[in-house]
Design a protein around this motif. Structure first.
Motif, PDB file in Angstrom:
ATOM      1  N   TYR A  35      -2.760   7.232  -7.491  1.00 51.80           N
ATOM      2  CA  TYR A  35      -2.346   5.739  -7.408  1.00 51.80           C
ATOM      3  C   TYR A  35      -2.890   5.177  -6.057  1.00 51.80           C
ATOM      4  O   TYR A  35      -2.956   5.971  -5.020  1.00 51.80           O
ATOM      5  CB  TYR A  35      -0.800   5.597  -7.120  1.00 51.80           C
ATOM      6  N   GLU A  36      -3.931   4.125  -6.223  1.00 52.43           N
ATOM      7  CA  GLU A  36      -4.594   3.619  -5.157  1.00 52.43           C
ATOM      8  C   GLU A  36      -3.470   3.073  -4.262  1.00 52.43           C
ATOM      9  O   GLU A  36      -2.661   2.153  -4.472  1.00 52.43           O
ATOM     10  CB  GLU A  36      -5.341   2.525  -5.526  1.00 52.43           C
ATOM     11  N   PRO A  37      -3.586   3.300  -2.739  1.00 55.51           N
ATOM     12  CA  PRO A  37      -2.686   2.554  -1.839  1.00 55.51           C
ATOM     13  C   PRO A  37      -2.658   1.198  -1.951  1.00 55.51           C
ATOM     14  O   PRO A  37      -3.661   0.703  -1.984  1.00 55.51           O
ATOM     15  CB  PRO A  37      -3.358   3.145  -0.444  1.00 55.51           C
ATOM     16  N   ALA A  38      -1.746   0.644  -1.582  1.00 56.15           N
ATOM     17  CA  ALA A  38      -1.540  -1.019  -1.837  1.00 56.15           C
ATOM     18  C   ALA A  38      -2.175  -1.282  -0.490  1.00 56.15           C
ATOM     19  O   ALA A  38      -2.400  -0.359   0.771  1.00 56.15           O
ATOM     20  CB  ALA A  38      -0.018  -1.372  -1.793  1.00 56.15           C
ATOM     21  N   ALA A  39      -2.859  -2.581  -0.526  1.00 52.93           N
ATOM     22  CA  ALA A  39      -3.478  -3.223   0.644  1.00 52.93           C
ATOM     23  C   ALA A  39      -2.839  -3.036   1.920  1.00 52.93           C
ATOM     24  O   ALA A  39      -1.350  -3.441   1.989  1.00 52.93           O
ATOM     25  CB  ALA A  39      -3.667  -4.744   0.447  1.00 52.93           C
ATOM     26  N   GLY A  40      -3.018  -2.419   3.120  1.00 52.29           N
ATOM     27  CA  GLY A  40      -2.299  -2.337   4.330  1.00 52.29           C
ATOM     28  C   GLY A  40      -1.675  -0.987   4.454  1.00 52.29           C
ATOM     29  O   GLY A  40      -1.302  -0.631   5.521  1.00 52.29           O
ATOM     30  N   ALA A  41      -1.640  -0.186   3.203  1.00 51.32           N
ATOM     31  CA  ALA A  41      -1.015   1.124   3.429  1.00 51.32           C
ATOM     32  C   ALA A  41      -1.927   2.141   3.674  1.00 51.32           C
ATOM     33  O   ALA A  41      -3.163   2.132   3.899  1.00 51.32           O
ATOM     34  CB  ALA A  41      -0.529   1.430   2.006  1.00 51.32           C
ATOM     35  N   GLU A  42      -1.426   3.164   4.877  1.00 52.88           N
ATOM     36  CA  GLU A  42      -2.057   4.241   5.204  1.00 52.88           C
ATOM     37  C   GLU A  42      -2.260   5.392   4.330  1.00 52.88           C
ATOM     38  O   GLU A  42      -1.389   5.729   3.689  1.00 52.88           O
ATOM     39  CB  GLU A  42      -1.473   4.760   6.438  1.00 52.88           C
ATOM     40  N   PRO A  43      -3.630   5.780   4.050  1.00 55.76           N
ATOM     41  CA  PRO A  43      -3.874   6.820   3.181  1.00 55.76           C
ATOM     42  C   PRO A  43      -3.246   8.219   3.686  1.00 55.76           C
ATOM     43  O   PRO A  43      -3.189   8.277   4.915  1.00 55.76           O
ATOM     44  CB  PRO A  43      -5.418   6.920   3.076  1.00 55.76           C
ATOM     45  N   ASP A  44      -2.932   8.878   2.489  1.00 51.58           N
ATOM     46  CA  ASP A  44      -2.222   9.980   2.840  1.00 51.58           C
ATOM     47  C   ASP A  44      -3.567  11.164   3.368  1.00 51.58           C
ATOM     48  O   ASP A  44      -4.660  10.790   3.255  1.00 51.58           O
ATOM     49  CB  ASP A  44      -1.721  10.819   1.761  1.00 51.58           C
ATOM     50  N   GLY A  45      -3.104  12.287   4.217  1.00 50.22           N
ATOM     51  CA  GLY A  45      -4.054  13.329   4.900  1.00 50.22           C
ATOM     52  C   GLY A  45      -3.561  13.901   5.874  1.00 50.22           C
ATOM     53  O   GLY A  45      -2.418  14.089   6.159  1.00 50.22           O
TER      54      GLY A  45
END
Length: 709
Positions: free
Chosen positions: A686-696
């Protein structure tokens, strides 16, 4: 009184020059004038030749050849030298060449002429030397210009622009032959309509050009009186132009008179041997240039005829779809090669599109292309499926090329081909491919995808080859492109770099009208072109180009689903790399680069497991769908094995067993679904929503516990 005594009294001698035996017979006066032993007798050619000034001797052969060609007297002014090389006198020679087989005899007179004053001699020598240099420079320039002329119009333009040294004509005309009639190919220095009286004269008309064509001999008319006396019937036609001198020369190619050339002068011209020599040389070059231009124009006309007969028009229209195509031939030859495209209405209501490339760029390739195109049309019209159409075409081509293998010693030929059927109502596309480049799909949102399809060997290689069919749906607003390798490889590119170049062009021009897009694709390789390009631009082409575009009309959904699919056979493990590349192309605008790497890693693992742990092929399907707030990637890999995978705990040194572990760690969702025959392993991201921080990891990079791709 004897003739010899009369001639001696006026310082005139007689000679006979036998070119075949190499002997020269002189009377007593001729021997005296030549500074040879007194009395009549035979002399060797070398002895006589040694008495001529070297510069003057170099002119003799040309003057004799000109006299033989025109059936006139050979006249020359020659300086006689003594044994020390000093000029002792000047003589004028007038001889009649008589052909004996392929050699000649000169029979004539030599007469001493008065020496001009020293100052005049110096001036004449200077003028003569300058004229000769000017003549040589003029002939070199004229020969170069005429050799470069590519058409009859260009040859005539060059002929009209020639400025001959000292006696340039102001009126020119080139006459041709049409049956038993005289025709005018072109003219210069005359007004419109001036040529009408001469355009359809019978060849037996009492006209100089007609006589030149009949006899193959030049006619020189130094004065109007000469013209009026020799050609009284047609003199009134020429009188109104106000010219003072005329030269009509035959245009001879390979011993055949193809026409005549007229040079007309407003000032009197004596037509000295030097002037006749220049005119004769120009006429020979002009004849050769016209012959070359005629052959080139015939080839171009034949080329255009072949193109018109072999390249179909696109029609009838496909309901709900738009089609555009271009064919650009390679350079040289007949401008027709082995590339082609076709559009075939089918009994089922579908429409077939074909594109192919027969090996080679010669006439045989064009002939085989025509035969193969007809065969494909016949098999398609019989209602065969795409795989059956290509199988039959392969057997046909194998039989044709094998039967003609001994014709040109070039060996059997093969052809690449892509055959597809499209269902206009649903957009369903079925493709069979024979060694040809894959098709390309431009989605409604501008994404460019190389649509991987299964394929077989090129046509004609193996008559028993199979051609599996690939199916997909062309959605509203999407464009399908199929092309030959010339569009990819021209300009020193290979298939990979050529595809990268083409992809950029497609992305930049997505959404443009189809005809404009077709032109843009060809311009990106070669520059501006038309639907069928010939001429100098075509001469620079490295390979034929055929390209065909198909767009499904209709308004696309606001956020269309993006899909791709491909199969990886057991015998094609190298296609795993292609699967990774296709997935990256599908995800070209995905916002999280780490998720893209994760998806590529999982696909590589899933497809590899199918090839290693089963006996079947892997079928990869991927799609990007829009959710309420973000997009979802779903990837499925299907295989025919019923054995379900099991999650294992591999040791630190284990080389396998991490597939499901990777999916559990990297995927947002995953699973294994049994099918009627076989199973499907899938995962979703699921692509992160705009402004969301990617997991990692702690620094936003990939989790250090995950293995590298």
């Amino acid at each position: 009184m004897r003739t010899e005594d009369v001639l001696a009294a006026i310082a005139t001698g007689m000679w006979r020059w036998d070119d075949a035996s190499g002997t020269v017979t002189l009377d007593a006066e001729a021997a005296r004038l030549m500074e040879l032993p007194a009395g009549p007798g035979d002399h060797s050619e070398s002895a006589v030749r040694s008495r001529f000034h070297p510069v003057d001797w170099n002119e003799v052969n040309g003057i004799v050849a000109l006299a033989i060609a025109e059936d006139t007297l050979a006249e020359a002014r020659l300086r006689i030298v003594d044994g020390s090389g000093r000029v002792v006198r000047t003589v004028r020679s007038r001889s009649k060449p008589v052909l004996v087989g392929e050699r000649y005899q000169l029979i004539g007179t030599i007469q001493e002429v008065a020496e001009p004053k020293p100052s005049a001699t110096a001036a004449q020598t200077s003028i003569t030397g300058d004229w000769r240099r000017s003549r040589e420079a003029f002939l070199l320039d004229a020969g170069r210009a005429l050799a470069e002329a590519r058409s009859t119009a260009e040859v005539l333009r060059v002929a009209a622009s020639l400025s001959m040294p000292g006696f340039s004509p102001d009126g020119l005309a080139v006459f041709g032959v049409g049956g038993d009639r005289l025709t005018i190919i072109g003219h210069h220095g005359h007004s419109a309509g001036d040529d009408e009286p001469f355009t359809d004269l019978p060849l037996d008309t009492d006209y100089p050009a007609s006589e030149v064509i009949r006899t193959g001999r030049a006619i020189y008319l130094p004065t109007p009186d000469d013209y009026r006396r020799r050609f009284p019937v047609t003199w009134p036609l020429a009188q109104r132009f106000g010219r003072q001198s005329w030269a009509f020369l035959p245009l001879i190619v390979a011993g055949r008179t193809i026409g005549a050339w007229m040079a007309a002068f407003r000032h009197p011209v004596a037509f000295t041997p030097d002037e006749r020599s220049v005119l004769t040389t120009v006429a020979r070059m002009l004849a050769q240039a016209l012959a070359r231009a005629g052959v080139a124009e015939s080839e171009r006309e034949l080329s255009l005829g072949l193109q018109r007969s072999m390249m179909p028009t696109l029609g009838p229209d496909i309901p709900g779809m738009t089609v555009a195509a271009r064919y650009v031939p390679t350079g040289g030859g007949l401008q027709v090669g082995g590339d082609w495209y076709d559009m075939i209405p089918l009994p089922s209501g579908r429409m077939a599109l074909v594109i192919g490339d027969v090996q080679g760029h010669d006439v045989r390739a064009a002939g085989l292309m025509g035969q193969l195109r007809i065969a494909l049309r016949a098999y398609a019209s019989e209602g065969h499926r795409p795989d059956a159409v290509l199988s039959r075409a392969s057997r046909f081509l194998h039989g044709v090329t094998d039967a003609h293998d001994n014709g040109d010693h070039s060996g059997p030929r093969f052809a690449t081909c892509l055959y597809l059927e499209v269902e206009p109502a649903t957009g369903l596309v079925e493709i069979a491919r024979a060694g040809h480049p894959d098709p390309v799909v431009v989605t409604a949102d501008g994404t460019v995808l190389l649509r991987a399809t299964e394929g077989g060997l090129p046509l004609g290689v193996d008559p028993d080859s199979d051609y599996p069919t690939t199916r997909f749906v062309l959605e509203a607003g999407e464009t399908l492109m199929i092309c030959t390798d010339g569009l990819l490889e021209t300009g020193g590119h290979d298939l990979d770099t050529g595809w990268a170049r083409l992809r950029g062009v497609l992305e930049e021009n997505a959404g443009r009208p189809l005809e404009d897009l077709a032109d843009t694709l060809v311009q990106a390789v070669h520059g501006p072109t038309s639907h069928h390009t010939t001429g100098p631009l075509a001469d620079r082409r490295e390979d034929d180009i055929a390209v065909l575009l198909l767009t499904r009309e209709g308004a696309p959904v606001r956020r269309p689903t993006r899909r791709t699919a491909m199969s990886v056979a057991q015998a094609e493990p190298e296609r795993i790399a292609a699967a990774r590349q296709h997935l990256r192309e599908l995800l070209h605008d995905w916002s999280d680069a780490e998720q893209v790497d994760s998806a590529v890693l999982m696909v590589s693992e899933m497809v590899t497991n199918v090839l290693v742990h089963t006996d079947g092929n892997a079928l990869l399907a991927a799609e990007i769908a829009h959710g309420d707030e973000s997009r979802r990637l779903r990837v499925e890999v299907t295989d025919p094995s019923d054995e379900l995978p099991h999650k294992r705990r591999p040791g630190e040194m284990a080389s396998s067993g991490r597939g499901l572990v990777l999916m559990e760690v990297l995927a947002d969702a995953w699973g294994v679904d049994p099918r009627g025959e076989g199973k499907s392993i899938w995962f979703e991201l699921y692509e992160p929503a705009a402004g969301a921080e990617p997991d990692g990891g702690p620094d936003g990079g990939p989790d250090p516990a995950l293995p590298a791709a």
